[in-house]
Design a protein around this motif. Structure first.
Motif, PDB file in Angstrom:
ATOM      1  N   LEU A   1      28.804 141.136-124.665  1.00 17.31           N
ATOM      2  CA  LEU A   1      28.321 140.165-125.636  1.00 17.31           C
ATOM      3  C   LEU A   1      27.516 139.054-124.966  1.00 17.31           C
ATOM      4  O   LEU A   1      26.496 138.616-125.498  1.00 17.31           O
ATOM      5  CB  LEU A   1      29.492 139.583-126.435  1.00 17.31           C
ATOM      6  CG  LEU A   1      29.135 138.639-127.579  1.00 17.31           C
ATOM      7  CD1 LEU A   1      28.223 139.306-128.585  1.00 17.31           C
ATOM      8  CD2 LEU A   1      30.416 138.146-128.252  1.00 17.31           C
ATOM      9  N   SER A   2      27.932 138.607-123.809  1.00 13.62           N
ATOM     10  CA  SER A   2      27.202 137.548-123.114  1.00 13.62           C
ATOM     11  C   SER A   2      25.767 137.967-122.801  1.00 13.62           C
ATOM     12  O   SER A   2      24.818 137.202-123.024  1.00 13.62           O
ATOM     13  CB  SER A   2      27.918 137.155-121.817  1.00 13.62           C
ATOM     14  OG  SER A   2      29.127 136.505-122.110  1.00 13.62           O
ATOM     15  N   ALA A   3      25.585 139.164-122.296  1.00 13.42           N
ATOM     16  CA  ALA A   3      24.239 139.651-121.982  1.00 13.42           C
ATOM     17  C   ALA A   3      23.415 139.800-123.255  1.00 13.42           C
ATOM     18  O   ALA A   3      22.215 139.487-123.264  1.00 13.42           O
ATOM     19  CB  ALA A   3      24.312 140.978-121.240  1.00 13.42           C
ATOM     20  N   TYR A   4      24.038 140.243-124.322  1.00 13.92           N
ATOM     21  CA  TYR A   4      23.344 140.410-125.601  1.00 13.92           C
ATOM     22  C   TYR A   4      22.849 139.062-126.123  1.00 13.92           C
ATOM     23  O   TYR A   4      21.695 138.921-126.522  1.00 13.92           O
ATOM     24  CB  TYR A   4      24.289 141.077-126.608  1.00 13.92           C
ATOM     25  CG  TYR A   4      23.641 141.425-127.918  1.00 13.92           C
ATOM     26  CD1 TYR A   4      22.946 142.623-128.070  1.00 13.92           C
ATOM     27  CD2 TYR A   4      23.733 140.578-129.012  1.00 13.92           C
ATOM     28  CE1 TYR A   4      22.357 142.954-129.276  1.00 13.92           C
ATOM     29  CE2 TYR A   4      23.148 140.895-130.225  1.00 13.92           C
ATOM     30  CZ  TYR A   4      22.455 142.093-130.344  1.00 13.92           C
ATOM     31  OH  TYR A   4      21.872 142.407-131.542  1.00 13.92           O
ATOM     32  N   VAL A   5      23.717 138.065-126.082  1.00 12.97           N
ATOM     33  CA  VAL A   5      23.349 136.733-126.549  1.00 12.97           C
ATOM     34  C   VAL A   5      22.289 136.127-125.626  1.00 12.97           C
ATOM     35  O   VAL A   5      21.325 135.508-126.091  1.00 12.97           O
ATOM     36  CB  VAL A   5      24.593 135.827-126.663  1.00 12.97           C
ATOM     37  CG1 VAL A   5      24.206 134.383-126.932  1.00 12.97           C
ATOM     38  CG2 VAL A   5      25.522 136.346-127.749  1.00 12.97           C
ATOM     39  N   GLU A   6      22.432 136.308-124.323  1.00 12.76           N
ATOM     40  CA  GLU A   6      21.437 135.793-123.392  1.00 12.76           C
ATOM     41  C   GLU A   6      20.060 136.391-123.690  1.00 12.76           C
ATOM     42  O   GLU A   6      19.051 135.690-123.710  1.00 12.76           O
ATOM     43  CB  GLU A   6      21.831 136.096-121.944  1.00 12.76           C
ATOM     44  CG  GLU A   6      20.807 135.601-120.945  1.00 12.76           C
ATOM     45  CD  GLU A   6      21.169 135.915-119.508  1.00 12.76           C
ATOM     46  OE1 GLU A   6      20.347 135.576-118.634  1.00 12.76           O
ATOM     47  OE2 GLU A   6      22.234 136.501-119.236  1.00 12.76           O
ATOM     48  N   HIS A   7      20.024 137.695-123.927  1.00 16.63           N
ATOM     49  CA  HIS A   7      18.766 138.353-124.238  1.00 16.63           C
ATOM     50  C   HIS A   7      18.145 137.767-125.512  1.00 16.63           C
ATOM     51  O   HIS A   7      16.944 137.490-125.559  1.00 16.63           O
ATOM     52  CB  HIS A   7      18.994 139.860-124.399  1.00 16.63           C
ATOM     53  CG  HIS A   7      17.771 140.614-124.753  1.00 16.63           C
ATOM     54  ND1 HIS A   7      16.804 140.945-123.837  1.00 16.63           N
ATOM     55  CD2 HIS A   7      17.336 141.084-125.944  1.00 16.63           C
ATOM     56  CE1 HIS A   7      15.830 141.593-124.451  1.00 16.63           C
ATOM     57  NE2 HIS A   7      16.126 141.694-125.724  1.00 16.63           N
ATOM     58  N   ALA A   8      18.960 137.554-126.530  1.00 14.90           N
ATOM     59  CA  ALA A   8      18.462 136.985-127.787  1.00 14.90           C
ATOM     60  C   ALA A   8      17.938 135.566-127.587  1.00 14.90           C
ATOM     61  O   ALA A   8      16.889 135.200-128.126  1.00 14.90           O
ATOM     62  CB  ALA A   8      19.567 137.006-128.840  1.00 14.90           C
ATOM     63  N   LEU A   9      18.646 134.770-126.810  1.00 16.40           N
ATOM     64  CA  LEU A   9      18.204 133.397-126.567  1.00 16.40           C
ATOM     65  C   LEU A   9      16.936 133.348-125.727  1.00 16.40           C
ATOM     66  O   LEU A   9      16.055 132.517-125.958  1.00 16.40           O
ATOM     67  CB  LEU A   9      19.323 132.581-125.921  1.00 16.40           C
ATOM     68  CG  LEU A   9      20.517 132.284-126.824  1.00 16.40           C
ATOM     69  CD1 LEU A   9      21.640 131.616-126.028  1.00 16.40           C
ATOM     70  CD2 LEU A   9      20.102 131.413-127.993  1.00 16.40           C
ATOM     71  N   ARG A  10      16.828 134.235-124.740  1.00 11.87           N
ATOM     72  CA  ARG A  10      15.600 134.275-123.932  1.00 11.87           C
ATOM     73  C   ARG A  10      14.405 134.689-124.787  1.00 11.87           C
ATOM     74  O   ARG A  10      13.299 134.160-124.637  1.00 11.87           O
ATOM     75  CB  ARG A  10      15.755 135.208-122.741  1.00 11.87           C
ATOM     76  CG  ARG A  10      16.666 134.636-121.687  1.00 11.87           C
ATOM     77  CD  ARG A  10      16.298 135.136-120.309  1.00 11.87           C
ATOM     78  NE  ARG A  10      17.238 134.641-119.334  1.00 11.87           N
ATOM     79  CZ  ARG A  10      17.097 133.484-118.694  1.00 11.87           C
ATOM     80  NH1 ARG A  10      16.072 132.709-118.945  1.00 11.87           N
ATOM     81  NH2 ARG A  10      17.992 133.099-117.806  1.00 11.87           N
ATOM     82  N   ALA A  11      14.626 135.653-125.686  1.00 15.84           N
ATOM     83  CA  ALA A  11      13.546 136.062-126.583  1.00 15.84           C
ATOM     84  C   ALA A  11      13.114 134.898-127.463  1.00 15.84           C
ATOM     85  O   ALA A  11      11.910 134.682-127.673  1.00 15.84           O
ATOM     86  CB  ALA A  11      13.996 137.250-127.431  1.00 15.84           C
ATOM     87  N   GLN A  12      14.060 134.126-127.959  1.00 15.34           N
ATOM     88  CA  GLN A  12      13.723 132.958-128.766  1.00 15.34           C
ATOM     89  C   GLN A  12      13.009 131.908-127.931  1.00 15.34           C
ATOM     90  O   GLN A  12      12.067 131.259-128.396  1.00 15.34           O
ATOM     91  CB  GLN A  12      14.971 132.355-129.418  1.00 15.34           C
ATOM     92  CG  GLN A  12      14.665 131.212-130.369  1.00 15.34           C
ATOM     93  CD  GLN A  12      13.804 131.639-131.543  1.00 15.34           C
ATOM     94  OE1 GLN A  12      14.089 132.633-132.189  1.00 15.34           O
ATOM     95  NE2 GLN A  12      12.742 130.892-131.798  1.00 15.34           N
ATOM     96  N   GLN A  13      13.421 131.748-126.688  1.00 15.64           N
ATOM     97  CA  GLN A  13      12.756 130.806-125.788  1.00 15.64           C
ATOM     98  C   GLN A  13      11.283 131.164-125.647  1.00 15.64           C
ATOM     99  O   GLN A  13      10.410 130.292-125.680  1.00 15.64           O
ATOM    100  CB  GLN A  13      13.442 130.822-124.421  1.00 15.64           C
ATOM    101  CG  GLN A  13      12.814 129.920-123.390  1.00 15.64           C
ATOM    102  CD  GLN A  13      13.432 130.084-122.011  1.00 15.64           C
ATOM    103  OE1 GLN A  13      13.929 131.158-121.666  1.00 15.64           O
ATOM    104  NE2 GLN A  13      13.415 129.033-121.230  1.00 15.64           N
ATOM    105  N   LEU A  14      10.985 132.449-125.510  1.00 20.26           N
ATOM    106  CA  LEU A  14       9.596 132.881-125.385  1.00 20.26           C
ATOM    107  C   LEU A  14       8.823 132.655-126.681  1.00 20.26           C
ATOM    108  O   LEU A  14       7.669 132.224-126.650  1.00 20.26           O
ATOM    109  CB  LEU A  14       9.538 134.354-124.985  1.00 20.26           C
ATOM    110  CG  LEU A  14       9.971 134.644-123.557  1.00 20.26           C
ATOM    111  CD1 LEU A  14      10.028 136.153-123.323  1.00 20.26           C
ATOM    112  CD2 LEU A  14       9.040 133.983-122.575  1.00 20.26           C
TER     113      LEU A  14
END
Length: 71
Positions: free
Chosen positions: A27-40
């Motif tokens: 779950l941590s990696a999944y959330v990190e990926h989603a947040l990084r995508a939003q950051q971009l």
């Protein structure tokens, strides 16, 4: 190595259930990926303006701006 910070968030139960299922156990990696995508997405206007002024960036320049996981 990136420093990690433990945090707590409150989310709707259905969203958490979906994320847990989609995360395949991380779950941590999944959330990190989603947040990084939003950051971009949030940075897109600034990146667009930067590219128009300087030309096309290479992967190393983007890594400097957004972290090596992005490039």
């Amino acid at each position: 190595m990136t420093t990690r910070t433990r945090t707590t968030v409150s989310l709707p139960a259905d969203l958490v259930a979906y994320a847990r299922s989609a995360s395949e156990g991380n779950l941590s990696a999944y959330v990190e990926h989603a947040l990084r995508a939003q950051q971009l997405r949030d940075a897109a206007p600034a990146v667009r303006a930067w590219r128009e002024g300087r030309g096309v960036a290479d992967a190393e320049e983007f890594a400097d701006l957004f972290g090596e996981d992005v490039a």
